[in-house]
Scaffold this active site. Structure first.
Site, PDB file in Angstrom:
ATOM      1  N   ASP A  67       0.814  -1.215   0.000  1.00 42.27           N
ATOM      2  CA  ASP A  67       0.000   0.000   0.000  1.00 42.27           C
ATOM      3  C   ASP A  67       0.850   1.268   0.000  1.00 42.27           C
ATOM      4  O   ASP A  67       2.074   1.219   0.192  1.00 42.27           O
ATOM      5  CB  ASP A  67      -0.952   0.006   1.208  1.00 42.27           C
ATOM      6  CG  ASP A  67      -0.268  -0.432   2.495  1.00 42.27           C
ATOM      7  OD1 ASP A  67       0.972  -0.366   2.567  1.00 42.27           O
ATOM      8  OD2 ASP A  67      -0.969  -0.838   3.428  1.00 42.27           O
ATOM      9  N   ASN A 136      -7.191  -2.993  14.469  1.00 48.23           N
ATOM     10  CA  ASN A 136      -8.590  -3.271  14.111  1.00 48.23           C
ATOM     11  C   ASN A 136      -8.713  -4.457  13.147  1.00 48.23           C
ATOM     12  O   ASN A 136      -9.764  -4.682  12.579  1.00 48.23           O
ATOM     13  CB  ASN A 136      -9.232  -2.014  13.496  1.00 48.23           C
ATOM     14  CG  ASN A 136      -8.550  -1.584  12.198  1.00 48.23           C
ATOM     15  OD1 ASN A 136      -7.639  -2.249  11.723  1.00 48.23           O
ATOM     16  ND2 ASN A 136      -9.000  -0.483  11.617  1.00 48.23           N
ATOM     17  N   HIS A 138      -7.023  -4.886  10.327  1.00 43.76           N
ATOM     18  CA  HIS A 138      -6.796  -4.636   8.902  1.00 43.76           C
ATOM     19  C   HIS A 138      -5.524  -5.328   8.405  1.00 43.76           C
ATOM     20  O   HIS A 138      -4.602  -5.580   9.164  1.00 43.76           O
ATOM     21  CB  HIS A 138      -6.815  -3.134   8.571  1.00 43.76           C
ATOM     22  CG  HIS A 138      -5.608  -2.354   8.982  1.00 43.76           C
ATOM     23  ND1 HIS A 138      -5.630  -0.996   9.164  1.00 43.76           N
ATOM     24  CD2 HIS A 138      -4.321  -2.721   9.252  1.00 43.76           C
ATOM     25  CE1 HIS A 138      -4.426  -0.580   9.500  1.00 43.76           C
ATOM     26  NE2 HIS A 138      -3.627  -1.601   9.565  1.00 43.76           N
TER      27      HIS A 138
END
Ligand code: PGA
Length: 242
Positions: A67, A136, A138
């Protein structure tokens, strides 16, 4: 899913580096999927050390990162492109032409993402994909959602991710609000997945990844369905998995 317990961060880093090193030794021209964040830094350091000692050769390796922040150019010190050079690429003999990160500087999200999908597919997808996991759940920047994502796409970062990543910026207002990320489906195409996690803050996410329901509310939980996924985590990150 194979879970390997490490004593602490150092041990986690060495174990992860050993697995990556084995991949490079077995297939010198392998495709590595790489990750940014604090967690893999120790493994990158260890690999750079072994490179300096002559134990690993990265000259034929190609890499694809997960990313990049949207709006940051390659030479922006906060970009993941910069991070990879600083923490890994500048310390090994990988050919920089064979290293790839989504192009955050391209404001045309659709074009940037489809081009990244094209080159990852053309490379045949990673032999080994290294992943961190967010508090979380991800993976990459695939945030909790009501569906699993497919190819590379532009995401709005959640408040919890912006908060978690703000430690690396001067102020929380400087954290980009969007990123381009490889999709969950693309991540699942990797032939082997190596997840690294350390510290108590990751304990719930690690538990849900390994033992929770497979749900896009915890994107990492889909890794339970991968046929060759290894989790290397320290005792604190595994503390809810006993
Ligand atoms: P971290 O990030 O390694 O900095 O904790 C992991 C992630 O968000 O994927």
């Amino acid at each position: 899913m194979k879970i390997i317990k490490a004593k602490d961060y150092e041990d986690m880093s060495r174990k992860a580096a050993n697995i990556i090193s084995a991949q490079v030794i077995l297939k010198p021209d392998c495709v590595l999927g790489l990750a940014t964040g604090s967690t893999p830094i120790g493994a990158y350091k260890q690999l750079a050390d072994w490179y300096k000692k002559g134990d690993i050769d990265f000259s034929e390796v190609s890499t694809y990162n997960l990313d990049e922040y949207r709006g940051l150019s390659h030479d922006d010190p906060q970009s993941y492109h910069y991070f990879m050079r600083e923490n890994f690429f500048d310390h090994i003999n990988v050919d920089l032409n064979n290293t790839h990160v989504p192009d955050g500087s391209n404001p045309d999200a659709a074009a940037a993402c489809s081009e990244y999908d094209r080159i990852v597919a053309a490379a045949g997808y990673p032999d080994l994909q290294l992943l961190g996991i967010g508090n979380n759940g991800h993976i990459g920047f695939n945030e909790p959602d009501d569906h699993f994502s497919k190819g590379t796409h532009c995401v709005d970062l959640t408040e919890s991710t912006i908060q978690a990543n703000s430690r690396l910026f001067d102020s929380i207002d400087d954290v980009p609000r969007q990123a381009y990320t490889m999709g969950t489906q693309t991540i699942m195409y990797a032939r082997m997945i190596l997840v690294v996690a350390n510290g108590e803050a990751k304990a719930q996410a690690v538990h849900d990844m390994c033992y929770g329901p497979v749900t896009p509310e915890c994107p990492a939980s889909i890794l339970q369905l991968h046929t060759n996924c290894v989790v290397v985590a320290d005792e604190a990150a595994l503390s809810l998995c006993e």
